[in-house]
Each structure stands twice: as structure tokens, then as C-alpha cells.
Write a protein that holds these residues in place. Structure first.
Motif, PDB file in Angstrom:
ATOM      1  N   GLN A  55      40.727  47.639  53.105  1.00  0.00           N
ATOM      2  CA  GLN A  55      40.099  46.371  52.244  1.00  0.00           C
ATOM      3  C   GLN A  55      40.778  45.312  52.095  1.00  0.00           C
ATOM      4  O   GLN A  55      40.454  44.562  52.046  1.00  0.00           O
ATOM      5  N   LYS A  56      42.432  45.270  51.682  1.00  0.00           N
ATOM      6  CA  LYS A  56      42.590  44.381  51.905  1.00  0.00           C
ATOM      7  C   LYS A  56      42.758  44.296  53.100  1.00  0.00           C
ATOM      8  O   LYS A  56      44.265  43.355  53.344  1.00  0.00           O
ATOM      9  N   GLN A  57      43.148  44.375  53.690  1.00  0.00           N
ATOM     10  CA  GLN A  57      43.337  44.058  55.556  1.00  0.00           C
ATOM     11  C   GLN A  57      44.838  43.969  55.569  1.00  0.00           C
ATOM     12  O   GLN A  57      45.638  43.166  56.235  1.00  0.00           O
ATOM     13  N   VAL A 461      44.787  39.288  43.465  1.00  0.00           N
ATOM     14  CA  VAL A 461      45.567  39.291  44.574  1.00  0.00           C
ATOM     15  C   VAL A 461      44.888  40.105  45.720  1.00  0.00           C
ATOM     16  O   VAL A 461      44.587  40.239  46.574  1.00  0.00           O
ATOM     17  N   GLN A 462      44.781  41.640  44.452  1.00  0.00           N
ATOM     18  CA  GLN A 462      44.097  42.415  45.953  1.00  0.00           C
ATOM     19  C   GLN A 462      42.286  42.616  45.793  1.00  0.00           C
ATOM     20  O   GLN A 462      41.647  42.985  47.236  1.00  0.00           O
ATOM     21  N   HIS A 463      41.668  41.983  45.002  1.00  0.00           N
ATOM     22  CA  HIS A 463      40.632  42.025  44.908  1.00  0.00           C
ATOM     23  C   HIS A 463      40.648  40.844  44.630  1.00  0.00           C
ATOM     24  O   HIS A 463      39.347  39.747  43.768  1.00  0.00           O
ATOM     25  N   PRO A 464      40.114  39.233  45.819  1.00  0.00           N
ATOM     26  CA  PRO A 464      39.926  38.169  45.655  1.00  0.00           C
ATOM     27  C   PRO A 464      39.250  37.455  45.573  1.00  0.00           C
ATOM     28  O   PRO A 464      38.679  36.737  44.430  1.00  0.00           O
ATOM     29  N   ALA A 465      37.853  38.490  46.038  1.00  0.00           N
ATOM     30  CA  ALA A 465      36.016  38.189  45.627  1.00  0.00           C
ATOM     31  C   ALA A 465      35.705  37.939  44.103  1.00  0.00           C
ATOM     32  O   ALA A 465      35.000  36.718  43.929  1.00  0.00           O
ATOM     33  N   THR A 500      40.648  38.017  52.479  1.00  0.00           N
ATOM     34  CA  THR A 500      41.328  39.462  52.320  1.00  0.00           C
ATOM     35  C   THR A 500      42.395  38.825  51.786  1.00  0.00           C
ATOM     36  O   THR A 500      43.126  38.180  51.615  1.00  0.00           O
ATOM     37  N   THR A 501      42.887  40.482  51.717  1.00  0.00           N
ATOM     38  CA  THR A 501      44.759  40.628  50.640  1.00  0.00           C
ATOM     39  C   THR A 501      45.115  40.075  51.794  1.00  0.00           C
ATOM     40  O   THR A 501      46.098  38.145  50.956  1.00  0.00           O
ATOM     41  N   GLY A 502      45.101  40.472  53.039  1.00  0.00           N
ATOM     42  CA  GLY A 502      45.808  39.906  54.072  1.00  0.00           C
ATOM     43  C   GLY A 502      46.156  37.833  54.600  1.00  0.00           C
ATOM     44  O   GLY A 502      47.154  37.489  54.547  1.00  0.00           O
ATOM     45  N   GLN A 503      44.493  37.873  54.728  1.00  0.00           N
ATOM     46  CA  GLN A 503      44.602  35.707  54.427  1.00  0.00           C
ATOM     47  C   GLN A 503      45.303  35.558  53.712  1.00  0.00           C
ATOM     48  O   GLN A 503      45.537  34.993  53.582  1.00  0.00           O
ATOM     49  N   LEU A 504      44.878  36.069  52.251  1.00  0.00           N
ATOM     50  CA  LEU A 504      45.129  35.180  51.590  1.00  0.00           C
ATOM     51  C   LEU A 504      46.865  35.216  51.233  1.00  0.00           C
ATOM     52  O   LEU A 504      47.783  33.720  50.859  1.00  0.00           O
ATOM     53  N   LEU A 505      47.749  36.478  51.421  1.00  0.00           N
ATOM     54  CA  LEU A 505      49.234  36.027  51.526  1.00  0.00           C
ATOM     55  C   LEU A 505      49.509  35.566  52.434  1.00  0.00           C
ATOM     56  O   LEU A 505      50.535  34.698  52.400  1.00  0.00           O
TER      57      LEU A 505
END
Length: 583
Positions: A55-57, A461-465, A500-505
Motif C-alpha cells: 500500500q505504501k510502496q 504521509v501514510q495515506h496521501p490520497a 504513494t508513501t514511497g513516492q511522497l518521501l
């Protein structure tokens, strides 16, 4: 390849990559609830603590703290740089990696870069072939105990005592001469004459992590000076970011239990020949932060081997200071100081592999070295002097990342001072020793509010949508601790497609708040997981009410002091009306 990789491409690449599939191709994963787990590939463990979230990638190890997105995983697992990791993932999807410059210029830059690597490899082969026809150089290497096999493995060569050996061999056009200048192989004097940088020297090729020759170190055969001459910095060689022998160490050891940092090329080669195939040299520099990060990507344990004189201990101290921010749990830095007149080369030739490794087994832990050096000028029998130890040590320990290791070092310091750990602050100057200490104190002072803000940002951060449902506003106007961080997160989420979380970070990796986001990505939200949207909106509403109450109190105080402007009085009336409507 020249040019930067566009942010949009990185987002697209991460969106196409399933991190579970990627990690599973290298580490066997097992489904555990919503996530996948395995024994961590970055440190030794028997019980799986490595978790991958589809989910977070995003992956995270609860043991050593390793974490990141798909690109970071390739960087860490394959031990390559960011650009190489992107290229590898792009190749998996049949994508070309674009660069932010014109296509023609991009192609020309790539061609020039490839020409540079090819030229340096040709020069390395030329030096190696030269060695065979110069008996004096061969005798020198034999006298140092080196075999033909080890010389071949490290590509060691020789350049004759001529001003234009390389120039004649490789500089047959103006363009080729310019390339030789760019790589530092030629030097130009004030009159415009070009000539070889290296003459009459044993030549040690310096290779990057992919085994490409990027520079050279040359040792004079006789009594000339300088004893060692190294390539200058070039577009493909940055000495503070490379380590001599690391490529060979990786080739010899799939899993490096430790790496030993020594000072010279001959030290590395002699140790390797003796069977100690895990030594590297720091290329004439104090061991830099980049070099240490490179070391810790390769192994959990680094041992710095220096001379026991003042210069050696100063070099060790600089290495220790550079390492402190990198020493998360699972990483170890140690020191060994050799007797006067000894170096690793001479010692291993005289005493052998077992004796040298016995010395490594006695290496001094960082904590012992740190306190030993600090206490040299301190009378530990005097309370006043012991307070100076705290003043010196606490700022150093604060540079360590939050970890069990930092807690242990603080406990050691308290024990040396003869006080309880909570009393350490009494031995520190009343004014904070550094900005980090000041931030820590401020955080404690605002302990009443951060949990709510922390929960809000962690959910985002964990659920950006979910951020798309929040109102369009400048969240910095909340005037609460963490409001700027929340605003930065929401802006990053809304800057393009929902990540996703990974993309956001990855979007936020250059932010000064990046460590905060990494921690929030790991925060356990299981208690609210079934009610995320209501939890987020409820938390935001409470934050908004807190902010309005703070503003209300500010305006009332200003009005009482008769300092409120007309606009502020109108704002206060509106707040009073709003409060009455909610009562």
C-alpha cells in the motif's frame, strides 16, 4: 550521463514499479497480514524484521532501521548510486532515462562520458603492459612481496620516465588531448606546453564501484618527490566519494562482514594478497562522510586502521566526527592504532594474516576512543573538570541518530561522571550547546500539542490520497507547532498525481524535515486504521479550533492593552461570534 533526471520521470518510474515484486526478486518474501516480511538483507538476523508494504510502496526494517522506496532498495541492495539505480529500474520497464537538457546535448554528453571511461581503461592497460618491459619496476614490486597474480588483479602498472609517454600514445588529435587534460592525465604549463602528469612511477588504477578506471595513484620508484602523486578531481573522479580497493573487496566477498580502512595503496594490496580481502584506502583524504556512508552501505562494521602518532589520532577523530550522524543501530565503527614504524603492509608481511586479524579483533570501539580522547585533558577527580567532559561530550552524542546506541553512550557518559543519566543536563551550559539541543528543549516545552499534529501528518504521509479532501488553505496559518511541516506535506501531495508513501518521501527527500517524514511513515496507525478518514478530519478540526483559540486569546490580550488595530478588533468580533455559535 550529464544532466539531472526529471522529477516527473522518477514519479512515473516509482508508479510503474511494484516494490513487493522488486524486493521478492532478490529476497524471498512471505505474506504477513497486509504486508510482506523477510529476514533483513542489510543486517544479520534470525527473526524476520524486514517489512514491505504494497500500500505504501515502502520497505522498513525494525531491526536496523533501513527504509525507503524501490529506488532506495536497489541503491542499498545492489550497492550502486542513485542514477545507476534509476537506470536499472528503467531498464526493467523498457524505459529510457531522460535528462533535463536538449536531446542532442544529452547524446553528446553521454558519448563524451563513455569516451572518458574507455580512455582511462586504455591507459590502465597501457601502464600494465609497460610494467613487463621494465625490470626495475617488476623487481620493486617483487621486493614488496607482490605476486604476478595480485598485480594483474589490481591492474598495477608502470609509466616510464618520459615527458610524453601517454601524450604520444593517446593524444593523436586536439580532441583526444583535451580529453586527456579533462581526466588529469596531461598537465599544461604557462607556455601552453602539454606533458604527462605521471612519469617514472608504479601506477595504481583507482576503480569505481562498477570496476571502471576513474583515476590513478602513482608511487615514485626512487627517492623523488612527491612519494605519491594522485589524479586531480575530474568529472568522473571525486576522491572524497571513492575508496581504493572497494571494487576488489566486493568482488571477493558477496557479504562483507567488515571493512578495514587503511592509508595506502600498498597496504590494501598487501593485505589482499595475505588473504585479508576486505581492506580499502581513503585516497589521501581524511575519511569523509560520503566515504563512510559508502562503507556502511557495504558492511555493518568499519575498522579504521591508523598510525599511533598524533597525526593518526587526529585522522581517527575526524573520521569519528564524520561518522556520528551515520551510526544508526546495527552499524559499528572501531579503531586500531599500529606501533611506531609499522603499517599494515609491513606488519602483515612480517607477522602474517592471523596476527593482523588478531589485532583487528582488539580494535577499540568508538565509545572507548571517544571518551579516552576527551578525558586526556580532564582531571576526572575534579567535579569542575568532569562538567567540562559533559560539555564536550553531550553535543557529540546529540549528533547520533535516535537509536539504542545513542542511549547506551549517554548511559556510559553518566557512569563516567558518576551521576544519574537524567542529571546530565546539569553538566551542560544553561544555554543550549547547539541548535539540535535547543530543538529538543523546545519539543519538550510543547509536549501538550505534538501528538495531535503528529497523528495528522502521519496519516497524510501514510495515506496521501486523504489530503485531497482537506480544504484548500495555507496550513501555516494554523500557528501551531508542526503547521509548516503539515503544509509542506500537503503541497507535495498536491503537486502532481497523488503519490504513494514511497513516492511522497522521494518528493520530500531534500527537505530539512525529511527525517521527520521517514519516522512518520513508520508510525504504527493500527489503532485508527479502520477509521482513517474520520480520524484525520476530526484531528484537523481540533487543530483548527486550537489555532482559533490561540488567536482569540492573542487578540483579547491586545485589546486589553489597547494595542489592537481596527482590523484585529473586527477579527476578534468574528471569533466571538463564531464561538457563540458553537456554544
Amino acid at each position: 550521463m550529464a544532466g539531472t533526471i526529471p522529477r516527473d520521470f522518477i514519479d512515473d518510474l516509482l508508479a510503474r514499479t511494484d516494490i513487493v515484486e522488486l524486493v521478492n526478486s532478490r529476497v524471498k518474501l512471505k505474506k504477513t497480514g497486509k504486508n510482506y516480511s523477510a529476514c533483513c538483507p542489510f543486517h544479520s538476523e534470525k527473526t524476520p524484521s524486514f517489512s514491505v508494504s504494497p500500500q505504501k510502496q515502502f520497505y522498513y526494517c525494525f531491526g536496523c532501521g533501513a527504509k525507503g522506496d524501490a529506488i532506495k532498495f536497489v541503491e542499498e541492495f545492489d550497492r550502486v548510486g542513485f542514477a545507476e539505480a534509476v537506470e536499472e529500474l528503467a531498464a526493467m520497464h523498457g524505459m529510457e532515462v531522460p535528462r533535463e537538457q536538449g536531446p542532442q546535448r544529452n547524446a553528446q554528453a553521454q558519448e563524451r562520458r563513455e569516451d572518458t571511461y574507455a580512455l582511462m581503461q586504455d591507459i590502465q592497460r597501457y601502464y600494465y603492459q609497460n610494467l613487463k618491459s621494465h625490470p626495475g619496476a617488476v623487481d620493486y614490486l617483487k621486493g614488496r612481496g607482490l605476486t604476478g597474480d595480485i598485480v594483474k588483479q589490481f591492474g598495477i602498472g608502470f609509466v616510464p620516465d618520459e615527458w610524453d609517454s601517454v601524450l604520444k600514445q593517446f593524444g593523436n588529435s586536439f580532441e583526444r588531448q583535451q580529453l586527456l587534460m579533462d581526466t588529469g592525465m596531461l598537465v599544461q604549463n604557462d607556455k601552453g606546453r602539454r606533458y604527462d602528469r605521471f612519469r617514472d612511477r608504479i601506477m595504481f588504477p583507482i576503480r569505481d564501484r562498477r570496476g571502471r578506471t576513474i583515476a590513478f595513484g602513482g608511487r615514485v620508484l626512487g627517492d623523488g618527490t612527491p612519494k605519491y602523486l594522485n589524479s586531480p578531481e575530474t568529472r568522473i573522479y571525486h576522491k572524497g566519494s571513492e575508496l581504493y580497493g572497494l571494487y576488489e573487496a566486493r568482488q571477493a566477498n558477496r557479504d562483507l562482514a567488515r571493512l578495514v580502512v587503511v592509508e595506502g595503496y600498498m597496504d590494501v594490496v598487501a593485505l589482499y594478497q595475505a588473504g585479508i580481502t576486505y581492506a580499502v584506502a581513503s585516497l589521501g583524504t581524511s575519511t569523509t562522510s560520503d566515504q563512510l556512508e559508502l562503507l556502511f552501505r557495504s558492511t555493518p562494521e568499519v575498522i579504521c586502521c591508523y598510525d599511533g602518532d598524533r597525526a593518526g589520532r587526529e585522522a581517527a577523530w575526524r573520521a569519528m566526527e564524520n561518522a556520528l550522524p551515520l551510526l544508526r543501530d546495527g552499524r559499528t565503527l572501531k579503531f586500531i592504532f599500529l606501533a611506531d614504524g609499522e603499517d599494515p603492509d609491513s606488519m602483515v608481511r612480517k607477522e602474517g594474516k592471523d596476527a593482523f586479524e588478531a589485532q583487528l579483533a582488539k580494535a577499540q570501539p568508538l565509545s572507548q576512543f571517544l571518551f579516552q580522547e576527551l578525558e586526556k585533558s580532564i582531571d576526572m577527580a575534579s567535579p569542575d573538570s568532569r562538567s567540562r567532559l559533559a560539555e564536550k561530550a553531550v553535543p557529540l552524542l546529540e549528533r547520533l541518530p535516535d537509536s539504542v546506541y545513542r542511549v547506551m553512550l549517554r548511559e556510559q557518559l553518566a557512569k563516567r561522571l558518576g551521576v544519574a543519566e537524567e542529571q546530565l543536563e546539569r553538566f551542560v551550559a544553561k544555554a543550549p550547546a547547539n541548535a539540535q539541543a535547543a530543538a529538543t528543549k523546545q519539543k519538550k516545552g510543547n509536549a501538550g500539542r505534538p501528538p495531535l499534529m503528529r497523528l495528522t501528518i502521519a496519516i497524510l504521509v501514510q495515506h496521501p490520497a486523504l489530503a485531497t479532501e482537506l480544504p484548500e488553505m495555507d496550513f501555516r496559518e494554523l500557528r501551531l507547532p508542526g503547521a509548516e511541516v503539515m503544509d509542506e506535506v500537503v503541497r507535495a501531495i498536491r503537486n502532481g498525481s497523488v503519490p504513494t508513501t514511497g513516492q511522497l518521501l522521494r518528493r520530500l527527500e531534500n527537505s530539512q524535515n525529511a527525517p521527520i517524514y521517514n519516522k512518520l511513515a513508520e508510525l504504527d496507525l493500527s489503532a485508527v486504521e479502520d477509521n482513517l478518514a474520520p480520524e484525520l478530519f476530526g484531528a484537523f478540526e481540533r487543530l483548527l479550533n486550537e489555532s482559533l483559540e490561540i488567536r482569540y486569546q492573542e487578540l483579547v490580550a491586545k485589546q486589553d492593552r489597547k494595542q489592537a488595530t481596527e482590523e484585529e478588533i473586527q477579527e476578534l468580533m468574528a471569533l466571538i461570534s463564531a464561538k457563540a455559535g458553537t456554544d
